[in-house]
Design a protein around this motif. Structure first.
Motif, PDB file in Angstrom:
ATOM      1  N   ALA A   1       0.842  -1.210   0.000  1.00  0.00           N
ATOM      2  CA  ALA A   1       0.000   0.000   0.000  1.00  0.00           C
ATOM      3  C   ALA A   1       0.875   1.257   0.000  1.00  0.00           C
ATOM      4  O   ALA A   1       1.852   1.352   0.740  1.00  0.00           O
ATOM      5  CB  ALA A   1      -0.909  -0.015   1.230  1.00  0.00           C
ATOM      6  N   ARG A   2       0.485   2.220  -0.830  1.00  0.00           N
ATOM      7  CA  ARG A   2       1.234   3.487  -0.945  1.00  0.00           C
ATOM      8  C   ARG A   2       0.434   4.572  -0.213  1.00  0.00           C
ATOM      9  O   ARG A   2      -0.311   5.355  -0.806  1.00  0.00           O
ATOM     10  CB  ARG A   2       1.440   3.832  -2.417  1.00  0.00           C
ATOM     11  N   ASN A   3       0.598   4.593   1.114  1.00  0.00           N
ATOM     12  CA  ASN A   3      -0.190   5.489   1.963  1.00  0.00           C
ATOM     13  C   ASN A   3       0.540   6.787   2.321  1.00  0.00           C
ATOM     14  O   ASN A   3       0.026   7.589   3.096  1.00  0.00           O
ATOM     15  CB  ASN A   3      -0.586   4.767   3.258  1.00  0.00           C
ATOM     16  N   GLY A   4       1.735   6.996   1.779  1.00  0.00           N
ATOM     17  CA  GLY A   4       2.543   8.138   2.207  1.00  0.00           C
ATOM     18  C   GLY A   4       1.922   9.486   1.915  1.00  0.00           C
ATOM     19  O   GLY A   4       1.945  10.398   2.756  1.00  0.00           O
ATOM     20  N   LEU A   5       1.312   9.649   0.742  1.00  0.00           N
ATOM     21  CA  LEU A   5       0.755  10.947   0.380  1.00  0.00           C
ATOM     22  C   LEU A   5      -0.418  11.334   1.278  1.00  0.00           C
ATOM     23  O   LEU A   5      -0.539  12.495   1.695  1.00  0.00           O
ATOM     24  CB  LEU A   5       0.313  10.946  -1.091  1.00  0.00           C
ATOM     25  N   GLY A   6      -1.276  10.376   1.561  1.00  0.00           N
ATOM     26  CA  GLY A   6      -2.406  10.676   2.443  1.00  0.00           C
ATOM     27  C   GLY A   6      -1.961  11.057   3.838  1.00  0.00           C
ATOM     28  O   GLY A   6      -2.496  11.996   4.444  1.00  0.00           O
ATOM     29  N   THR A   7      -0.946  10.342   4.351  1.00  0.00           N
ATOM     30  CA  THR A   7      -0.434  10.658   5.684  1.00  0.00           C
ATOM     31  C   THR A   7       0.221  12.034   5.711  1.00  0.00           C
ATOM     32  O   THR A   7       0.016  12.831   6.631  1.00  0.00           O
ATOM     33  CB  THR A   7       0.585   9.590   6.113  1.00  0.00           C
ATOM     34  N   ALA A   8       1.007  12.327   4.676  1.00  0.00           N
ATOM     35  CA  ALA A   8       1.651  13.640   4.602  1.00  0.00           C
ATOM     36  C   ALA A   8       0.617  14.750   4.499  1.00  0.00           C
ATOM     37  O   ALA A   8       0.768  15.821   5.113  1.00  0.00           O
ATOM     38  CB  ALA A   8       2.590  13.691   3.405  1.00  0.00           C
ATOM     39  N   ALA A   9      -0.462  14.515   3.737  1.00  0.00           N
ATOM     40  CA  ALA A   9      -1.526  15.522   3.625  1.00  0.00           C
ATOM     41  C   ALA A   9      -2.162  15.791   4.976  1.00  0.00           C
ATOM     42  O   ALA A   9      -2.450  16.948   5.330  1.00  0.00           O
ATOM     43  CB  ALA A   9      -2.574  15.059   2.617  1.00  0.00           C
ATOM     44  N   LEU A  10      -2.380  14.753   5.751  1.00  0.00           N
ATOM     45  CA  LEU A  10      -2.987  14.926   7.074  1.00  0.00           C
ATOM     46  C   LEU A  10      -2.073  15.728   7.997  1.00  0.00           C
ATOM     47  O   LEU A  10      -2.520  16.663   8.685  1.00  0.00           O
ATOM     48  CB  LEU A  10      -3.281  13.556   7.693  1.00  0.00           C
ATOM     49  N   ILE A  11      -0.780  15.407   7.997  1.00  0.00           N
ATOM     50  CA  ILE A  11       0.165  16.101   8.880  1.00  0.00           C
ATOM     51  C   ILE A  11       0.277  17.580   8.491  1.00  0.00           C
ATOM     52  O   ILE A  11       0.194  18.479   9.337  1.00  0.00           O
ATOM     53  CB  ILE A  11       1.547  15.421   8.823  1.00  0.00           C
ATOM     54  N   LEU A  12       0.443  17.836   7.199  1.00  0.00           N
ATOM     55  CA  LEU A  12       0.569  19.230   6.750  1.00  0.00           C
ATOM     56  C   LEU A  12      -0.731  19.992   6.969  1.00  0.00           C
ATOM     57  O   LEU A  12      -0.711  21.198   7.274  1.00  0.00           O
ATOM     58  CB  LEU A  12       0.968  19.275   5.278  1.00  0.00           C
ATOM     59  N   GLY A  13      -1.846  19.315   6.810  1.00  0.00           N
ATOM     60  CA  GLY A  13      -3.131  19.972   7.055  1.00  0.00           C
ATOM     61  C   GLY A  13      -3.293  20.385   8.503  1.00  0.00           C
ATOM     62  O   GLY A  13      -3.805  21.471   8.811  1.00  0.00           O
ATOM     63  N   ILE A  14      -2.860  19.527   9.417  1.00  0.00           N
ATOM     64  CA  ILE A  14      -2.951  19.857  10.847  1.00  0.00           C
ATOM     65  C   ILE A  14      -2.062  21.052  11.173  1.00  0.00           C
ATOM     66  O   ILE A  14      -2.482  22.004  11.840  1.00  0.00           O
ATOM     67  CB  ILE A  14      -2.543  18.629  11.692  1.00  0.00           C
ATOM     68  N   ILE A  15      -0.801  21.020  10.674  1.00  0.00           N
ATOM     69  CA  ILE A  15       0.120  22.138  10.947  1.00  0.00           C
ATOM     70  C   ILE A  15      -0.418  23.426  10.330  1.00  0.00           C
ATOM     71  O   ILE A  15      -0.367  24.502  10.922  1.00  0.00           O
ATOM     72  CB  ILE A  15       1.528  21.821  10.408  1.00  0.00           C
ATOM     73  N   GLY A  16      -0.939  23.323   9.100  1.00  0.00           N
ATOM     74  CA  GLY A  16      -1.473  24.514   8.445  1.00  0.00           C
ATOM     75  C   GLY A  16      -2.661  25.093   9.182  1.00  0.00           C
ATOM     76  O   GLY A  16      -2.780  26.315   9.337  1.00  0.00           O
TER      77      GLY A  16
ATOM     78  N   ALA B   1      -6.473  10.432   3.832  1.00  0.00           N
ATOM     79  CA  ALA B   1      -6.298  11.390   2.749  1.00  0.00           C
ATOM     80  C   ALA B   1      -7.452  12.388   2.709  1.00  0.00           C
ATOM     81  O   ALA B   1      -7.249  13.589   2.476  1.00  0.00           O
ATOM     82  CB  ALA B   1      -6.182  10.664   1.415  1.00  0.00           C
ATOM     83  N   LEU B   2      -8.680  11.905   2.943  1.00  0.00           N
ATOM     84  CA  LEU B   2      -9.843  12.794   2.955  1.00  0.00           C
ATOM     85  C   LEU B   2      -9.729  13.812   4.094  1.00  0.00           C
ATOM     86  O   LEU B   2     -10.022  15.004   3.923  1.00  0.00           O
ATOM     87  CB  LEU B   2     -11.126  11.975   3.095  1.00  0.00           C
ATOM     88  N   ALA B   3      -9.269  13.342   5.258  1.00  0.00           N
ATOM     89  CA  ALA B   3      -9.076  14.259   6.389  1.00  0.00           C
ATOM     90  C   ALA B   3      -8.025  15.304   6.056  1.00  0.00           C
ATOM     91  O   ALA B   3      -8.154  16.479   6.427  1.00  0.00           O
ATOM     92  CB  ALA B   3      -8.677  13.469   7.638  1.00  0.00           C
ATOM     93  N   GLY B   4      -6.967  14.901   5.350  1.00  0.00           N
ATOM     94  CA  GLY B   4      -5.945  15.862   4.931  1.00  0.00           C
ATOM     95  C   GLY B   4      -6.501  16.922   4.005  1.00  0.00           C
ATOM     96  O   GLY B   4      -6.161  18.097   4.111  1.00  0.00           O
ATOM     97  N   VAL B   5      -7.395  16.504   3.085  1.00  0.00           N
ATOM     98  CA  VAL B   5      -8.018  17.459   2.166  1.00  0.00           C
ATOM     99  C   VAL B   5      -8.880  18.462   2.931  1.00  0.00           C
ATOM    100  O   VAL B   5      -8.849  19.676   2.673  1.00  0.00           O
ATOM    101  CB  VAL B   5      -8.861  16.719   1.111  1.00  0.00           C
ATOM    102  N   ILE B   6      -9.652  17.966   3.874  1.00  0.00           N
ATOM    103  CA  ILE B   6     -10.527  18.848   4.664  1.00  0.00           C
ATOM    104  C   ILE B   6      -9.702  19.853   5.459  1.00  0.00           C
ATOM    105  O   ILE B   6     -10.003  21.056   5.493  1.00  0.00           O
ATOM    106  CB  ILE B   6     -11.419  17.999   5.589  1.00  0.00           C
TER     107      ILE B   6
END
Length: 281
Positions: free
Chosen positions: A24-39, A81-86
């Motif tokens: 599974a290639r889950n790295g992008l979704g995880t990175a989106a969530l982390i950056l979204g939280i910091i942002g 990934a959806l949480a990162g988008v939100i």
């Protein structure tokens, strides 16, 4: 006669092969969530709107790409990934609000400063609409006169101007001056004259003399008289003047040889109106 019995040959036993599992290639979704939280957290501080905006854009791109992978079966963290988008969208909203709040606050502060300066000048302006100074003059005797000088007429050598906060500026008569060999501002064939500017602080607060400027024009045509700089003159005022103290600086100006007068204009700072002295040469 005997016969040899032959047994059938069977291939060796091989266990059934298991289908290879895709990682599974889950790295992008995880990175989106982390950056979204910091942002989103950065966006809570209006002045950090720029960071929230940058992280929000990056998180949005990574989150949408991560969702695409999850739909194709290449990733298993579709919810992450959806949480990162939100959170990315939330970061962008907070960034826009923070930018508006910050720029509005800066604009209001600038307007307030301009208003304060305008109010100060308006308060210190005379009722006749003349210069800010009280106009009390000094003929060189050391005593302030109650007579107000004509605002449309320059003061004479030795006269003083007293501002509303009891700051006094005095300009002496012009004296011929011989610039040094390496002086700046002196043109061969011109004449140089030095004047003494004295600032007396009779107010209750210290005065920043570094903002004081002295300029001059010479002759009936009022051509600019360039200031002369050498090892003796041209340094200007420096530092502050405490209440009850005074400071004196000698300026030198370069004038055409035929000039008969020198008009010196002194401005204590941007909060004060300029005053002129007409000096005979």
């Amino acid at each position: 006669m005997s016969q040899t019995q032959q047994h059938p040959q069977y291939p060796p036993f091989q266990p059934p092969q298991q289908p290879q599992q895709q990682i599974a290639r889950n790295g992008l979704g995880t990175a989106a969530l982390i950056l979204g939280i910091i942002g989103a957290l950065s966006g809570l501080i209006p002045i950090m709107f720029w960071l929230a905006g940058v992280l929000g854009v990056v998180a949005l791109i990574l989150g949408l790409t991560g969702r695409g992978r999850a739909k194709r079966g290449e990733a298993t963290n579709k919810g992450v990934a959806l949480a990162g988008v939100i959170l990315a969208v939330l970061s962008l909203g907070l960034a826009a609000f923070g930018a508006y709040t910050t720029f509005k606050a800066v604009g209001d502060a600038v307007d307030e400063i301009n208003k304060s300066v305008s109010d100060t000048k308006a308060k210190d302006t005379k009722t006749s609409g003349d210069a800010k100074d009280k106009g009390t003059s000094d003929s060189g005797t050391g005593e302030k006169s109650d007579e107000k000088p004509d605002a449309g007429k320059a003061l004479e050598a030795g006269d003083s101007v007293v501002y509303d906060d009891d700051l006094t500026v005095t300009v002496s008569n012009a004296v011929a001056y011989s610039p040094s060999e390496f002086a700046a501002g002196h043109t061969k064939g011109n004449h140089a004259y030095k004047v003494t500017v004295t600032v007396t602080n009779d107010s209750k607060e210290k005065f920043d003399s570094t903002l004081l400027t002295a300029d001059a024009r010479a002759g009936k045509d009022g051509v600019d008289a360039e200031q002369v700089f050498d090892e003796k003159v041209g340094t200007g005022f420096d530092g502050t003047i405490l209440p009850g103290k005074k400071a004196t600086v000698v300026y030198a100006f370069d004038t055409p040889a035929a000039a008969k007068n020198l008009t010196v204009e002194v401005t204590p700072s941007f909060e004060y109106d300029a005053t002129q002295w007409d000096l005979k040469l």
